[in-house]
Write a protein that holds these residues in place. Structure first.
Motif, mmCIF file in Angstrom:
data_model
loop_
_atom_site.group_PDB
_atom_site.id
_atom_site.type_symbol
_atom_site.label_atom_id
_atom_site.label_comp_id
_atom_site.label_asym_id
_atom_site.label_seq_id
_atom_site.Cartn_x
_atom_site.Cartn_y
_atom_site.Cartn_z
ATOM 1 N N ARG A 88 1.918 84.893 112.219
ATOM 2 C CA ARG A 88 2.434 84.095 113.333
ATOM 3 C C ARG A 88 3.068 82.825 112.790
ATOM 4 O O ARG A 88 2.715 82.355 111.694
ATOM 5 N N LEU A 89 4.003 82.299 113.548
ATOM 6 C CA LEU A 89 4.682 81.062 113.167
ATOM 7 C C LEU A 89 3.952 79.889 113.788
ATOM 8 O O LEU A 89 3.674 79.882 114.986
ATOM 9 N N LEU A 90 3.662 78.891 112.956
ATOM 10 C CA LEU A 90 2.840 77.775 113.419
ATOM 11 C C LEU A 90 3.381 76.465 112.837
ATOM 12 O O LEU A 90 3.695 76.398 111.643
ATOM 13 N N LEU A 203 -7.100 74.379 117.021
ATOM 14 C CA LEU A 203 -6.146 73.484 116.362
ATOM 15 C C LEU A 203 -4.722 73.942 116.642
ATOM 16 O O LEU A 203 -4.409 75.132 116.569
ATOM 17 N N PRO A 204 -3.819 72.997 116.918
ATOM 18 C CA PRO A 204 -2.439 73.367 117.245
ATOM 19 C C PRO A 204 -1.559 73.648 116.040
ATOM 20 O O PRO A 204 -0.448 74.152 116.188
ATOM 21 N N GLY A 205 -2.032 73.297 114.836
ATOM 22 C CA GLY A 205 -1.192 73.506 113.659
ATOM 23 C C GLY A 205 -1.979 73.343 112.372
ATOM 24 O O GLY A 205 -3.159 73.015 112.370
ATOM 25 N N TRP A 206 -1.282 73.570 111.260
ATOM 26 C CA TRP A 206 -1.895 73.516 109.942
ATOM 27 C C TRP A 206 -1.641 72.166 109.281
ATOM 28 O O TRP A 206 -0.787 71.382 109.727
ATOM 29 N N LEU A 207 -2.370 71.926 108.193
ATOM 30 C CA LEU A 207 -2.231 70.688 107.429
ATOM 31 C C LEU A 207 -2.377 71.010 105.953
ATOM 32 O O LEU A 207 -3.280 71.743 105.553
#
Length: 316
Positions: A88-90, A203-207
């Motif tokens: 998936r794209l995140l 969580l809405p996104g990565w880090l």
């Protein structure tokens, strides 16, 4: 086998991780008869431990890595349309802690931009925002293995100790750290990476914070869980998670992403990245038979897999 590519070859791929299986799939799609010989089931490979976020890490040279990575980014972006792939794209943030960060990888990434202050974790001076593929490796490797079998690839679980015992007109050596000893190459180095998987609090996104002064830190949510890492210990060969290392990883991650505090631990793992001064992708003759080497991807096996597979097909 004709060198002009006009006839199919019997190709045996040694290695059943993400690189080996991707090479096998592309070779089968190109019309070759393909067998994979893998020492481990896909769930037990180093690939299964990966977070896995598309991002070049500990792989060289930069020019080739960028080309392979750009091709893989395109394929993974397309695969994100199929939920069965686990891709998936995140959106996410690459943290920068130097005044002039080297964004060489940005040439392959459309739409990256400087992060705004509200998009940065506490204590981070700057960063880059972009949307990248995140790959749930449990689902992705299952999908990739099924795709190989659907394309006619035979997968055999067996350890290869010498190439002379492997059948085929052409061999592809894509067995990670096991590759070097098969080709009398002692330049490979394991780079130990430890992760802990937590329940994803939404969580809405990565880090990604490679230059964190306390150590490499990344947080990659996958829906059901979030992969939190990590370490990069060159030369270490242990595969058992260290509780003290895990505590340090979680402290770093929670200081950057406070939502992780208190999240239940689902599992933990250690993998050995197959590092090398440069990725080896070339064609040689061993006992008169063509052998294509494809290994030394460091922490970028997923990131480079489809681009490298295209080059392997061309060399076959």
């Amino acid at each position: 086998m004709a060198d002009d590519g006009g006839r199919s070859a019997r190709v045996t791929v040694v290695g059943g991780g993400v690189v080996g299986l991707t090479c096998a799939l592309q070779l089968a799609r190109a019309g070759h008869t393909v067998e994979v010989r893998a020492a481990d089931a896909v769930a037990d490979t180093t690939s299964a431990v990966a977070a896995a976020l598309w991002f070049p890490y500990r792989a060289f040279p930069a020019e080739s890595v960028l080309r392979w990575g750009a091709r893989t980014l395109t394929v993974l972006t397309d695969l994100a349309d199929d939920e069965a792939t686990g891709v998936r794209l995140l959106p996410g943030t690459v943290v920068h802690r130097t005044p002039e960060p080297d964004l060489w990888w940005g040439e392959a990434v459309v739409g990256h931009r400087p992060a705004t202050p509200d998009e940065l974790p506490a204590g981070a001076p700057a960063g880059t925002r972009c949307t990248l593929p995140v790959v749930d490796m449990r689902r992705y490797l299952t999908w990739l293995l099924a795709a190989c079998r659907s394309a006619g690839v035979e997968v055999v679980t067996t350890q290869v100790d010498r190439l002379s015992a492997v059948p085929g007109d052409v061999l592809v050596v894509a067995a990670g750290l096991r590759s070097g000893p098969l080709l009398d190459d002692d330049t490979g180095v394991p780079v130990q990476g430890q992760v802990v998987r937590l329940a994803d609090p939404g969580l809405p996104g990565w880090l990604l914070d490679e230059d964190n002064p306390a150590g490499l830190t990344y947080v990659v949510p996958r829906g059901d869980d979030v992969v939190v890492g990590g370490t990069a210990v060159a030369g270490a060969t242990g595969r058992e998670p260290d509780p003290e290392v895990e505590r340090a990883i979680l402290e770093r991650a929670c200081s950057l992403v406070p939502e992780l505090r208190g999240a239940p631990v689902l599992s933990r793992a250690v993998g050995l990245r197959p590092a090398r001064p440069t990725v080896r992708l070339d064609r040689t003759l061993v006992d008169g038979r063509p052998v294509i080497a494809c290994y030394g991807h460091g922490g970028s096996g997923v990131t480079l897999s489809w681009g490298c597979a295209d080059d392997v097909v061309a060399l076959v």
